[in-house]
Structures are given as structure tokens and as C-alpha cells.
Scaffold this active site. Structure first.
Site, short mmCIF file in Angstrom:
data_model
loop_
_atom_site.label_atom_id
_atom_site.label_comp_id
_atom_site.label_asym_id
_atom_site.label_seq_id
_atom_site.Cartn_x
_atom_site.Cartn_y
_atom_site.Cartn_z
N LYS A 159 -2.96 -48.82 -89.06
CA LYS A 159 -2.85 -48.68 -87.71
C LYS A 159 -2.84 -49.99 -86.84
O LYS A 159 -2.24 -50.64 -87.28
CB LYS A 159 -4.23 -47.87 -87.41
CG LYS A 159 -4.47 -46.48 -88.37
CD LYS A 159 -5.61 -45.50 -88.06
CE LYS A 159 -5.67 -44.48 -88.97
NZ LYS A 159 -6.49 -43.40 -88.89
N GLU A 205 -3.33 -34.33 -93.43
CA GLU A 205 -4.42 -34.96 -92.90
C GLU A 205 -5.40 -34.28 -91.50
O GLU A 205 -4.84 -34.13 -90.58
CB GLU A 205 -3.97 -36.36 -92.10
CG GLU A 205 -3.32 -37.38 -93.09
CD GLU A 205 -3.32 -38.63 -92.65
OE1 GLU A 205 -3.73 -39.53 -93.20
OE2 GLU A 205 -2.97 -38.93 -91.40
N HIS A 256 2.30 -39.08 -87.18
CA HIS A 256 0.80 -39.03 -87.47
C HIS A 256 -0.01 -38.63 -86.28
O HIS A 256 0.47 -38.44 -85.10
CB HIS A 256 0.17 -40.54 -87.44
CG HIS A 256 -1.12 -40.77 -88.00
ND1 HIS A 256 -2.11 -40.68 -86.95
CD2 HIS A 256 -1.53 -41.05 -89.14
CE1 HIS A 256 -3.28 -40.95 -87.80
NE2 HIS A 256 -2.94 -41.21 -88.81
N GLY A 264 -10.96 -40.92 -89.86
CA GLY A 264 -11.87 -42.05 -89.49
C GLY A 264 -13.11 -41.73 -89.22
O GLY A 264 -14.12 -42.31 -88.41
N SER A 321 -10.58 -40.34 -94.56
CA SER A 321 -11.67 -40.69 -94.90
C SER A 321 -11.63 -40.84 -96.40
O SER A 321 -12.59 -40.74 -97.31
CB SER A 321 -12.96 -39.91 -94.69
OG SER A 321 -13.06 -40.14 -93.10
N ASN A 342 -2.19 -46.94 -94.43
CA ASN A 342 -1.80 -46.93 -92.99
C ASN A 342 -2.77 -47.91 -92.27
O ASN A 342 -4.10 -47.69 -91.92
CB ASN A 342 -1.90 -45.57 -92.56
CG ASN A 342 -1.81 -45.50 -91.04
OD1 ASN A 342 -1.41 -46.53 -90.42
ND2 ASN A 342 -2.11 -44.22 -90.39
N GLU A 391 -2.46 -39.31 -84.50
CA GLU A 391 -2.84 -40.36 -83.36
C GLU A 391 -1.61 -40.26 -82.56
O GLU A 391 -1.84 -40.52 -81.20
CB GLU A 391 -3.35 -41.74 -83.92
CG GLU A 391 -4.82 -41.43 -84.41
CD GLU A 391 -5.10 -42.48 -85.82
OE1 GLU A 391 -4.20 -43.35 -85.88
OE2 GLU A 391 -5.97 -42.27 -86.44
P1 PGA Z 1 -8.95 -43.00 -92.46
O1 PGA Z 1 -7.54 -42.72 -91.72
O2 PGA Z 1 -8.50 -43.30 -93.89
O3 PGA Z 1 -9.38 -44.09 -91.60
O4 PGA Z 1 -9.73 -41.72 -92.24
C1 PGA Z 1 -6.46 -42.20 -92.40
C2 PGA Z 1 -5.09 -41.71 -91.64
O5 PGA Z 1 -5.44 -41.62 -90.46
O6 PGA Z 1 -4.13 -41.83 -92.27
#
Ligand code: PGA
Length: 257
Positions: free
Chosen positions: A11, A168, A96, A174, A214, A9, A98
Site C-alpha cells: 500500500k 479480500e 483493490h 487491516g 489480516s 501489498n 481501497e
Molecule cells: P491486510 O491487507 O493484510 O493489512 O489486512 C490486505 C490487503 O488489503 O491486500
């Protein structure tokens, strides 16, 4: 046996040139991976065309990060499942955290998107997960159950076969702080149990449940060896071809079940 699915992903990262450059290096790196899991890359919409071109003839699948629930119409700035399908997209990330957090996407909207993606002959990667306050407050399972029930409401078990759930935990996204393999396994087992309650054991056993938050080359192997962890949704560590290839390499091709 459930095939593992490792998805990137990106983003809001990479322009068209950077997308093409990524695939040059990444597809070269993938030559050294044998018997891989299913691999999906989800660039921003602007990069989908270049990505589709780069992936011609490759087993790597293309994914989108978002979709609207109507086919077309007066929805400025939005992209529909029908449009994604016409580009050669196979998977769409829906819900997601976000999108839920910054764009006000509530479960009712997520459920509409899930249905539209499925009726457009695309696969869904449905994201669910709790905040840190919810985990600390001991309500993780309640939150997951509420999201699963609301987001998958009204679907048949035949439709479930085209859904991947990504667990998640928001506190792990992140932040560099991944869930421990035990925390991930516990949540995944709970998700599978909840899905079994809605769609039956057979459908739940066949469901791919990814972990996201992460994931990096150093922790992917251990997370992906958990019995209910059937793949990973990778943000930051998927932006560099080498590190994404390393994560794919550390995954078994399938979960034994
Ligand atoms: P990250 O994001 O691996 O940067 O923690 C994962 C995600 O939001 O799908």
C-alpha cells in the site's frame, strides 16, 4: 496442482531507502525457505525501480499496486502498463477495495484495466470482496458473482491463465479480523464455481485464488491449507521482512488438486 502465490501489498508505505533496506533483509531471510510458493512484492510506484534492482537474479517477482488503462497521454499522476512493463514488473494488482472505495474505481474501469494489463503481457491480481454489511445481509455470493462477471467480461480462457483472483473481504482488511479458514474456503469455492460457469472447469481448476485480509504468520498456515485457497495477498504483515518470510514459510508450495 496449483502453485501457491504469496504476494505483499505494501500500500502507501516505504520510501526508496526503506524499500532497499527491506529487500536486503528479506532476500537474506528467503535463503532459509526451500521449495517456496511463488512470491510477489508490490511496492508503491516510487519504489518499483529500487525493488527491481534489488530483485535482479532473484526468483521473487515484482508487482505494482495500480495502473491506468491507456498506454500514455494526458492523465496527470497516472502510470501505464507499458511503463510498468519497462521496469520489469510481472504482476499488477487491479481493483483493490481501497481503490474502489477511496478512488471511485467502478467495475467498468476495473475491467478496462484488466484488459490493458493482459494485453501488455503482464499478470493481473484482481481483488474482489464484500463489505461487512453485505456479508451480514447475506449477499456475499451475489456481490462476488457481480464483480467476477463485470471484471472478467469478454476475456478468453487463455487470458484467464494470466489472472489471479484475490478474495479480500473488506471487513477483514487491516482490521486484525481475518476470515475463518471455513469462510475463506466457502468463498473461494464459490468464486471457482462462478469462474467455471464463464470459462469452463479446466480453466477454473487452474485458477489461483488468493485470500487477503489480516493474514499474518499465526493464521497463514491454516488459511493456506484450505483446498481452494491458493495463496495470500498480505498487507500489514508484509511490511516487516521477518513476518513476510514466516508467512511464506508456512505455505505449502502448491495446492493439491
Ligand atoms: P491486510 O491487507 O493484510 O493489512 O489486512 C490486505 C490487503 O488489503 O491486500
Amino acid at each position: 496442482m496449483r502453485k501457491k502465490i504469496i504476494a505483499a501489498n505494501w500500500k502507501m508505505n516505504k520510501d526508496v531507502k526503506e524499500t532497499t533496506e527491506f529487500f536486503d533483509a528479506f532476500l537474506n531471510g528467503m535463503k532459509s525457505v526451500d521449495n517456496p510458493a511463488e512470491v510477489v512484492v508490490c511496492p508503491p510506484s516510487i519504489g518499483l525501480h529500487a525493488a527491481a534492482k534489488a530483485l535482479q537474479g532473484s526468483a521473487v517477482k515484482l508487482g505494482a499496486q495500480n495502473v491506468h488503462y491507456e498506454d500514455d497521454g494526458a492523465y496527470t499522476g497516472e502510470v501505464s502498463a507499458r511503463m510498468l512493463k519497462s521496469l520489469g514488473v510481472d504482476y499488477v494488482i487491479v481493483g483493490h477495495s481501497e481503490r474502489r472505495q477511496y478512488f471511485g474505481e467502478v467495475d467498468e474501469v476495473v475491467a478496462k484495466k484488466v484488459k490493458k494489463v493482459l494485453s501488455s503481457d503482464l499478470r493481473v491480481i484482481l481483488c474482489i470482496g464484500e463489505t461487512l454489511a453485505e456479508r451480514d445481509g447475506g449477499v456475499t455470493e451475489k456481490v462476488l458473482e457481480r464483480q467476477i462477471k463485470a471484471d472478467l467480461e469478454g476475456l478468453t480462457k487463455e487470458q484467464l491463465a494470466f489472472i489471479v483472483i484475490a478474495y479480500e473481504p473488506i471487513w477483514a482488511i487491516g482490521t486484525g479480523r481475518n476470515a475463518t479458514p471455513q469462510q475463506a474456503e466457502e468463498a473461494h469455492a464459490f468464486i471457482r464455481k462462478t469462474v467455471a460457469g464463464m470459462f469452463g472447469n479446466e480453466a477454473a481448476d487452474a485458477l489461483t485464488i488468493q485470500y487477503g485480509g489480516s493474514v499474518k504468520p499465526g493464521n497463514a498456515g491454516e488459511l493456506l491449507s484450505q483446498p481452494d485457497v491458493d495463496g495470500a495477498l498480505v498487507g500489514g504483515a508484509s511490511l516487516k521482512p521477518d513476518s513476510f518470510v514466516d508467512i511464506i514459510k508456512s505455505s505449502p508450495a502448491a495446492t493439491k488438486g
